[in-house]
Design a protein around this motif. Sequence first.
Motif, short mmCIF file in Angstrom:
data_model
loop_
_atom_site.label_atom_id
_atom_site.label_comp_id
_atom_site.label_asym_id
_atom_site.label_seq_id
_atom_site.Cartn_x
_atom_site.Cartn_y
_atom_site.Cartn_z
N ILE A 30 5.81 54.98 5.37
CA ILE A 30 4.98 55.48 4.12
C ILE A 30 5.41 54.67 2.79
O ILE A 30 6.49 54.62 2.38
N ASP A 31 4.34 54.27 2.21
CA ASP A 31 4.22 53.37 1.10
C ASP A 31 4.39 54.06 -0.33
O ASP A 31 4.80 53.34 -1.33
N ALA A 32 3.55 54.96 -0.44
CA ALA A 32 3.40 55.56 -1.51
C ALA A 32 2.77 57.00 -1.18
O ALA A 32 2.49 57.37 -0.48
N TYR A 33 2.64 57.83 -2.74
CA TYR A 33 1.98 59.03 -2.56
C TYR A 33 1.22 59.07 -3.61
O TYR A 33 1.61 59.02 -4.71
N ILE A 34 -0.08 59.57 -3.31
CA ILE A 34 -1.01 59.36 -4.25
C ILE A 34 -1.86 60.83 -4.54
O ILE A 34 -2.77 60.99 -5.34
N GLY A 35 -1.09 61.89 -3.91
CA GLY A 35 -1.75 63.24 -3.86
C GLY A 35 -1.20 64.01 -5.11
O GLY A 35 -0.39 63.29 -5.92
N THR A 36 -1.64 65.20 -5.14
CA THR A 36 -1.30 66.04 -6.49
C THR A 36 -0.35 67.33 -6.10
O THR A 36 0.07 67.81 -6.86
N ALA A 37 0.05 67.25 -4.82
CA ALA A 37 0.89 68.46 -4.38
C ALA A 37 2.34 68.32 -5.24
O ALA A 37 2.60 67.40 -5.33
N THR A 38 2.86 69.58 -5.16
CA THR A 38 4.25 69.62 -5.80
C THR A 38 5.43 69.35 -4.65
O THR A 38 6.48 69.11 -4.65
N GLU A 39 4.93 70.06 -3.36
CA GLU A 39 5.91 69.89 -2.41
C GLU A 39 5.04 69.16 -1.15
O GLU A 39 4.11 69.32 -0.73
N VAL A 40 5.77 67.87 -1.12
CA VAL A 40 5.28 66.80 -0.02
C VAL A 40 5.71 66.93 1.35
O VAL A 40 7.09 67.22 1.52
N VAL A 41 4.90 66.85 2.38
CA VAL A 41 5.74 66.82 3.75
C VAL A 41 5.63 65.47 4.48
O VAL A 41 4.45 64.93 4.52
N ILE A 42 6.60 64.78 4.77
CA ILE A 42 6.45 63.45 5.52
C ILE A 42 6.66 63.96 7.05
O ILE A 42 7.42 64.38 7.30
N PRO A 43 5.38 63.89 7.71
CA PRO A 43 5.24 64.28 8.87
C PRO A 43 6.17 63.49 10.07
O PRO A 43 6.57 62.31 9.57
N ASP A 44 6.40 64.13 11.22
CA ASP A 44 6.79 63.36 12.25
C ASP A 44 6.24 62.09 12.89
O ASP A 44 6.54 61.05 13.11
N THR A 45 4.77 62.39 12.79
CA THR A 45 3.86 61.49 13.35
C THR A 45 2.54 61.38 12.59
O THR A 45 2.28 62.51 11.91
N ILE A 46 1.83 60.42 12.81
CA ILE A 46 0.47 60.46 12.04
C ILE A 46 -0.44 59.77 13.29
O ILE A 46 0.03 59.06 13.91
N VAL A 47 -1.60 60.65 13.37
CA VAL A 47 -2.59 60.01 14.32
C VAL A 47 -3.57 58.93 13.56
O VAL A 47 -4.29 59.15 12.59
N VAL A 48 -3.15 57.70 14.28
CA VAL A 48 -4.15 56.61 13.81
C VAL A 48 -5.39 56.20 15.03
O VAL A 48 -4.64 55.79 16.07
N ASP A 49 -6.50 56.39 14.67
CA ASP A 49 -7.33 55.86 16.09
C ASP A 49 -6.92 56.70 17.19
O ASP A 49 -7.08 56.00 18.27
N GLY A 50 -6.81 57.72 17.16
CA GLY A 50 -6.31 58.55 18.28
C GLY A 50 -5.00 58.53 18.87
O GLY A 50 -4.83 59.23 20.05
N GLU A 51 -4.41 57.59 18.21
CA GLU A 51 -3.04 57.32 18.72
C GLU A 51 -1.94 58.08 17.87
O GLU A 51 -2.10 57.86 16.65
N LYS A 52 -0.83 58.93 18.21
CA LYS A 52 0.00 59.39 17.62
C LYS A 52 1.08 58.35 17.29
O LYS A 52 1.90 58.04 18.34
N ILE A 53 1.26 58.24 16.27
CA ILE A 53 2.58 57.18 15.71
C ILE A 53 3.62 57.90 14.93
O ILE A 53 3.26 58.47 14.02
N LYS A 54 4.72 57.23 15.40
CA LYS A 54 5.90 57.83 14.58
C LYS A 54 6.16 57.30 13.19
O LYS A 54 5.88 56.25 13.09
N VAL A 55 6.39 58.37 12.27
CA VAL A 55 6.56 57.80 10.84
C VAL A 55 8.22 57.72 10.95
O VAL A 55 9.09 58.61 11.09
N THR A 56 8.78 56.46 10.71
CA THR A 56 10.05 55.92 10.74
C THR A 56 10.70 55.46 9.38
O THR A 56 12.00 55.79 9.41
N THR A 57 9.72 55.39 8.49
CA THR A 57 10.48 54.67 7.24
C THR A 57 9.69 55.02 6.01
O THR A 57 8.51 55.53 6.03
N ILE A 58 10.48 55.62 5.02
CA ILE A 58 9.77 55.80 3.65
C ILE A 58 10.44 54.61 2.79
O ILE A 58 11.35 54.43 2.51
N ALA A 59 9.42 53.92 2.31
CA ALA A 59 9.58 52.53 1.60
C ALA A 59 10.23 53.03 0.18
O ALA A 59 10.18 53.95 -0.21
#
Length: 82
Positions: A30-59
């Motif tokens: 995760i490189d940045a956050y450009i949303g407007t929510a006050t409560e942010v959730v970093i998920p366990d995984t993100i689906v990219v092109d149908g593949e579930k990939i683990k989120v391991t790092t916050i830059a």
Amino acid sequence: MWDCLNAKTTEDGLVYHVYEDEDGTKYIVIDAYIGTATEVVIPDTIVVDGEKIKVTTIADNAFYDNNTIISVTIGNNVTTIG
């Protein structure tokens, strides 16, 4: 607004890159956050092109200069921050 070559953005405003380690295992930084929510959730995984990939790092500075965030919930797969 944050911009980066080849970066992708989730519907929630998380800007990320997909990387692959020497074993061929893909992971997300995760490189940045450009949303407007006050409560942010970093998920366990993100689906990219149908593949579930683990989120391991916050830059480093991923939430830099964001004055709207009150809380961040970090997913179980995150092992590195900064």
